[in-house]
Design a protein around this motif. Structure first.
Motif, PDB file in Angstrom:
ATOM      1  N   ALA A  90       0.856  -1.192   0.000  1.00  0.00           N
ATOM      2  CA  ALA A  90       0.000   0.000   0.000  1.00  0.00           C
ATOM      3  C   ALA A  90       0.892   1.242   0.000  1.00  0.00           C
ATOM      4  O   ALA A  90       1.942   1.262   0.638  1.00  0.00           O
ATOM      5  N   ILE A  91       0.452   2.248  -0.728  1.00  0.00           N
ATOM      6  CA  ILE A  91       1.135   3.536  -0.713  1.00  0.00           C
ATOM      7  C   ILE A  91       0.496   4.371   0.384  1.00  0.00           C
ATOM      8  O   ILE A  91      -0.724   4.429   0.514  1.00  0.00           O
ATOM      9  N   LEU A 103      -4.075   5.500   2.965  1.00  0.00           N
ATOM     10  CA  LEU A 103      -3.450   4.306   2.406  1.00  0.00           C
ATOM     11  C   LEU A 103      -4.179   3.920   1.136  1.00  0.00           C
ATOM     12  O   LEU A 103      -5.406   3.965   1.083  1.00  0.00           O
ATOM     13  N   LYS A 104      -3.410   3.530   0.128  1.00  0.00           N
ATOM     14  CA  LYS A 104      -3.989   3.063  -1.131  1.00  0.00           C
ATOM     15  C   LYS A 104      -3.368   1.699  -1.442  1.00  0.00           C
ATOM     16  O   LYS A 104      -2.157   1.593  -1.673  1.00  0.00           O
ATOM     17  N   ASP A 105      -4.188   0.642  -1.400  1.00  0.00           N
ATOM     18  CA  ASP A 105      -3.695  -0.697  -1.733  1.00  0.00           C
ATOM     19  C   ASP A 105      -3.307  -0.720  -3.202  1.00  0.00           C
ATOM     20  O   ASP A 105      -4.065  -0.262  -4.063  1.00  0.00           O
ATOM     21  N   GLN A 123       5.774   3.559 -10.337  1.00  0.00           N
ATOM     22  CA  GLN A 123       5.373   4.605 -11.278  1.00  0.00           C
ATOM     23  C   GLN A 123       3.959   4.366 -11.805  1.00  0.00           C
ATOM     24  O   GLN A 123       3.169   5.301 -11.899  1.00  0.00           O
ATOM     25  N   SER A 124       3.620   3.116 -12.107  1.00  0.00           N
ATOM     26  CA  SER A 124       2.302   2.811 -12.665  1.00  0.00           C
ATOM     27  C   SER A 124       1.181   3.043 -11.658  1.00  0.00           C
ATOM     28  O   SER A 124       0.029   3.203 -12.032  1.00  0.00           O
ATOM     29  N   GLN A 125       1.518   3.075 -10.377  1.00  0.00           N
ATOM     30  CA  GLN A 125       0.517   3.283  -9.327  1.00  0.00           C
ATOM     31  C   GLN A 125       0.523   4.712  -8.794  1.00  0.00           C
ATOM     32  O   GLN A 125      -0.015   4.980  -7.732  1.00  0.00           O
ATOM     33  N   ILE A 129       7.535  10.749  -5.094  1.00  0.00           N
ATOM     34  CA  ILE A 129       8.669  10.831  -4.183  1.00  0.00           C
ATOM     35  C   ILE A 129       8.208  11.554  -2.919  1.00  0.00           C
ATOM     36  O   ILE A 129       7.588  12.611  -2.990  1.00  0.00           O
ATOM     37  N   GLY A 130       8.469  10.955  -1.772  1.00  0.00           N
ATOM     38  CA  GLY A 130       8.014  11.481  -0.487  1.00  0.00           C
ATOM     39  C   GLY A 130       6.908  10.631   0.119  1.00  0.00           C
ATOM     40  O   GLY A 130       6.672  10.698   1.323  1.00  0.00           O
ATOM     41  N   ASP A 131       6.214   9.839  -0.707  1.00  0.00           N
ATOM     42  CA  ASP A 131       5.219   8.906  -0.182  1.00  0.00           C
ATOM     43  C   ASP A 131       5.951   7.774   0.529  1.00  0.00           C
ATOM     44  O   ASP A 131       7.146   7.549   0.319  1.00  0.00           O
ATOM     45  N   TYR A 132       5.236   7.049   1.376  1.00  0.00           N
ATOM     46  CA  TYR A 132       5.776   5.872   2.045  1.00  0.00           C
ATOM     47  C   TYR A 132       5.177   4.625   1.406  1.00  0.00           C
ATOM     48  O   TYR A 132       4.148   4.685   0.735  1.00  0.00           O
ATOM     49  N   LEU A 133       5.823   3.486   1.638  1.00  0.00           N
ATOM     50  CA  LEU A 133       5.284   2.200   1.210  1.00  0.00           C
ATOM     51  C   LEU A 133       5.061   1.362   2.464  1.00  0.00           C
ATOM     52  O   LEU A 133       5.960   1.242   3.300  1.00  0.00           O
ATOM     53  N   ASP A 134       3.855   0.805   2.587  1.00  0.00           N
ATOM     54  CA  ASP A 134       3.519  -0.037   3.730  1.00  0.00           C
ATOM     55  C   ASP A 134       3.317  -1.458   3.214  1.00  0.00           C
ATOM     56  O   ASP A 134       2.561  -1.665   2.264  1.00  0.00           O
TER      57      ASP A 134
END
Length: 153
Positions: A90-91, A103-105, A123-125, A129-134
């Motif tokens: 999730a982003i 959060l975006k799955d 990139q496709s999602q 830059i600056g977002d996190y990945l969960d």
């Protein structure tokens, strides 16, 4: 009069991605937060400058695939190397309307199996830059949570 964009996921996936020359392009710092509970962190855990303690810092590029990120996480967490381990991505990004995070799955992978989301890129999602990945990691002996895209009925 306000205009609203109505872009579907299929249209996002159809957009041609510009190939990234990893020899000439500087990598970005991807801040990754993991859980072993099979559930993502709550958005409020990212509020007011706080972040969860389970942080990995990965230098990568916007064309990194979910499968590539899975392999990097497995290098750090040996228990995630077991065949059948489920990784849900999730982003985490700041809500443009407030001070909260959302959060975006974006997809999932399974260790040792090929899947439809393996080749999906940041990139496709629309990762910025600056977002996190969960990443919610579910061991193979526990069933992963039902995917919201797959309805049981």
């Amino acid at each position: 009069m306000a205009l609203e964009s109505r872009i579907t996921q299929e249209e996002i996936k159809k957009e041609p991605e510009k190939p990234i020359d990893r020899e000439k392009t500087c990598p970005l710092l991807l801040r990754v937060f993991t859980t072993n509970s099979g559930r993502h962190h709550r958005p409020d855990e990212f509020a007011r400058g706080n972040v969860p303690s389970s942080e990995l810092q990965i230098y990568t590029w916007m064309d990194a695939t979910l499968k590539e990120l899975t392999s990097l996480v497995k290098e750090v967490y040996p228990e995630a190397r077991k065949k059948g381990t489920h990784f849900s991505f999730a982003i985490v990004f700041p809500d443009p309307r407030g001070k909260a995070y959302r959060l975006k799955d974006i997809g999932s992978t399974v260790s040792g199996r090929k899947g439809a989301d393996d080749s999906m890129t940041l990139q496709s999602q629309r990762f910025q830059i600056g977002d996190y990945l969960d990443i919610a990691i579910t061991p193979p002996n526990r069933a992963p949570p039902l995917n919201t895209r797959m309805r049981p009925f």
